[in-house]
Design an enzyme around this catalytic site. Structure first.
Site, PDB file in Angstrom:
ATOM      1  N   ASP A   1       0.911  -1.402   0.057  1.00 52.07           N
ATOM      2  CA  ASP A   1       0.193   0.054   0.019  1.00 52.07           C
ATOM      3  C   ASP A   1       0.746   1.214  -0.180  1.00 52.07           C
ATOM      4  O   ASP A   1       1.954   1.111   0.515  1.00 52.07           O
ATOM      5  CB  ASP A   1      -0.974   0.031   1.193  1.00 52.07           C
ATOM      6  CG  ASP A   1      -2.090   0.819   0.839  1.00 52.07           C
ATOM      7  OD1 ASP A   1      -2.301   1.384   0.272  1.00 52.07           O
ATOM      8  OD2 ASP A   1      -2.809   0.995   2.139  1.00 52.07           O
TER       9      ASP A   1
ATOM     10  N   HIS B   1       3.179   3.069  -8.702  1.00 53.16           N
ATOM     11  CA  HIS B   1       3.152   1.871  -9.028  1.00 53.16           C
ATOM     12  C   HIS B   1       4.513   1.338  -9.774  1.00 53.16           C
ATOM     13  O   HIS B   1       5.164  -0.017  -9.411  1.00 53.16           O
ATOM     14  CB  HIS B   1       1.898   1.477 -10.148  1.00 53.16           C
ATOM     15  CG  HIS B   1       0.811   1.822  -9.158  1.00 53.16           C
ATOM     16  ND1 HIS B   1       0.424   1.528  -8.127  1.00 53.16           N
ATOM     17  CD2 HIS B   1      -0.141   2.271  -9.774  1.00 53.16           C
ATOM     18  CE1 HIS B   1      -0.867   1.899  -7.877  1.00 53.16           C
ATOM     19  NE2 HIS B   1      -1.255   2.803  -8.708  1.00 53.16           N
TER      20      HIS B   1
ATOM     21  N   LEU C   1      11.955 -20.262  -3.077  1.00 50.57           N
ATOM     22  CA  LEU C   1      10.957 -19.453  -2.534  1.00 50.57           C
ATOM     23  C   LEU C   1       9.769 -19.357  -3.759  1.00 50.57           C
ATOM     24  O   LEU C   1      10.005 -19.680  -5.004  1.00 50.57           O
ATOM     25  CB  LEU C   1      11.495 -17.999  -2.705  1.00 50.57           C
ATOM     26  CG  LEU C   1      10.191 -16.878  -2.603  1.00 50.57           C
ATOM     27  CD1 LEU C   1       9.574 -16.879  -1.126  1.00 50.57           C
ATOM     28  CD2 LEU C   1      10.988 -15.652  -2.825  1.00 50.57           C
TER      29      LEU C   1
HETATM   30  C1  FPP Z   1      -1.772   0.203  -3.502  1.00 54.30           C
HETATM   31  O1  FPP Z   1      -1.523   1.238  -3.288  1.00 54.30           O
HETATM   32  C2  FPP Z   1      -1.354  -0.717  -4.715  1.00 54.30           C
HETATM   33  C3  FPP Z   1      -1.933  -1.115  -5.665  1.00 54.30           C
HETATM   34  C4  FPP Z   1      -3.354  -1.114  -5.868  1.00 54.30           C
HETATM   35  C5  FPP Z   1      -1.094  -1.904  -6.672  1.00 54.30           C
HETATM   36  C6  FPP Z   1       0.018  -2.510  -6.371  1.00 54.30           C
HETATM   37  C7  FPP Z   1       1.012  -2.655  -7.460  1.00 54.30           C
HETATM   38  C8  FPP Z   1       2.416  -2.578  -7.353  1.00 54.30           C
HETATM   39  C9  FPP Z   1       3.135  -2.630  -5.961  1.00 54.30           C
HETATM   40  C10 FPP Z   1       2.903  -2.600  -8.659  1.00 54.30           C
HETATM   41  C11 FPP Z   1       4.020  -3.791  -8.656  1.00 54.30           C
HETATM   42  C12 FPP Z   1       3.269  -5.216  -8.909  1.00 54.30           C
HETATM   43  C13 FPP Z   1       3.717  -5.944  -9.910  1.00 54.30           C
HETATM   44  C14 FPP Z   1       3.345  -7.333  -9.778  1.00 54.30           C
HETATM   45  C15 FPP Z   1       4.551  -5.644 -11.040  1.00 54.30           C
HETATM   46  P1  FPP Z   1      -2.452   2.675  -3.682  1.00 54.30           P
HETATM   47  O2  FPP Z   1      -2.414   2.921  -4.938  1.00 54.30           O
HETATM   48  O3  FPP Z   1      -3.822   2.367  -2.871  1.00 54.30           O
HETATM   49  O4  FPP Z   1      -1.820   3.646  -2.605  1.00 54.30           O
HETATM   50  P2  FPP Z   1      -2.539   5.136  -2.121  1.00 54.30           P
HETATM   51  O5  FPP Z   1      -3.332   4.267  -1.036  1.00 54.30           O
HETATM   52  O6  FPP Z   1      -1.331   5.535  -1.480  1.00 54.30           O
HETATM   53  O7  FPP Z   1      -3.194   5.724  -2.974  1.00 54.30           O
END
Ligand code: FPP
Length: 236
Positions: free
Chosen positions: A12, A29, A130
């Site tokens: 997150d 991301h 893993l």
């Molecule tokens: C939540 O943070 C994150 C996500 C919904 C996406 C998670 C994806 C990645 C970490 C990218 C890498 C993954 C792969 C498989 C390449 P948020 O966007 O909700 O953050 P916020 O709460 O600060 O808005």
């Protein structure tokens, strides 16, 4: 230090990381994908058996189309890059790492599915190191319902048991997570590994996911090693 066999990660804070820098959310991301690779490497070298990463939930489709498209494009690039790195033996980070994608994958295009299956096939004999589960279009409730439906189809009229249900979860083959780590200071499960986390320890890290380094993981593991796990029993 007692290490978890299986760690779940709720990644997150990508959006807030980007906002803090005044760049588009998709940059958060992208930075998150880099952090993911470093954490996979740390889990591998520590000898952790399974790591499950929550990359896209069944609810994330409700985000703005631009963000969903950016995430899908990032997943496609990540899958291709991983395939290239693993098949060329270029990167040590995936040595003995098995990659699986978990969630309801039936919604994805044939092309994306083919790439996912090819990557899974490339690593499916690497069962001693893993196991990395990447959860996309994943929802814990959806996972439980589909496991129950599969059981009913295979065993009409037979009451389901906890064991039979567990065997039909996407994480089959991995023990239940000992530890669930969520970044960005949040303390919610958000539909992640609902069944499997019945006795997991939780750890909330205040840093945003792109800033979650192997050092931060070590801090979480240190906190985990000091927990007393009781599984409903009394402390021994
Ligand atoms: C939540 O943070 C994150 C996500 C919904 C996406 C998670 C994806 C990645 C970490 C990218 C890498 C993954 C792969 C498989 C390449 P948020 O966007 O909700 O953050 P916020 O709460 O600060 O808005």
């Amino acid at each position: 230090m007692s290490l978890p066999l299986h760690i779940g990660f709720i990644m997150d804070g990508n959006g807030r990381w980007a906002q803090k820098r005044g760049v588009p959310r998709k940059m958060g991301h992208e930075a998150g994908a880099k952090a993911l690779e470093k954490i996979i490497d740390r889990c591998r070298t520590l000898g952790i058996k399974c790591a499950t990463f929550y990359a896209f939930s069944t609810e994330n489709w409700s985000r703005p189309k631009e963000e969903v498209d950016a995430l899908m494009s990032l997943f496609d690039r990540y899958i291709n890059e991983l395939h290239r790195k693993i098949s060329s033996g270029e990167a040590d980070v995936y040595k003995d790492v098995r990659i699986r994608f978990i969630g309801d994958l039936s919604v994805f295009s044939e092309e994306r599915l083919e790439r996912i299956l090819a990557l899974e096939k490339l690593t499916d004999r690497q069962t001693d190191g893993l196991c990395v589960n990447i959860a996309i279009n994943y929802g814990g409730r959806n996972e439980i319902v589909s496991a129950v439906n599969r059981f009913i189809q295979e065993n009409p009229g037979v009451p389901i048991t906890e064991k039979e249900l567990s065997l039909r979860l996407y994480t089959d083959g991995c023990p239940d997570p000992d530890l669930i780590i969520r970044t960005a200071g949040e303390m919610r499960l958000s539909n992640f590994l609902l069944w499997q986390s019945a006795y997991s320890e939780y750890y909330s890290s205040s840093v945003y996911w792109p800033d979650f380094t192997p050092k931060e993981l070590d801090v979480a593991l240190d906190a985990f090693s000091q927990r007393t796990r009781k599984f409903g029993n009394v402390a021994k």
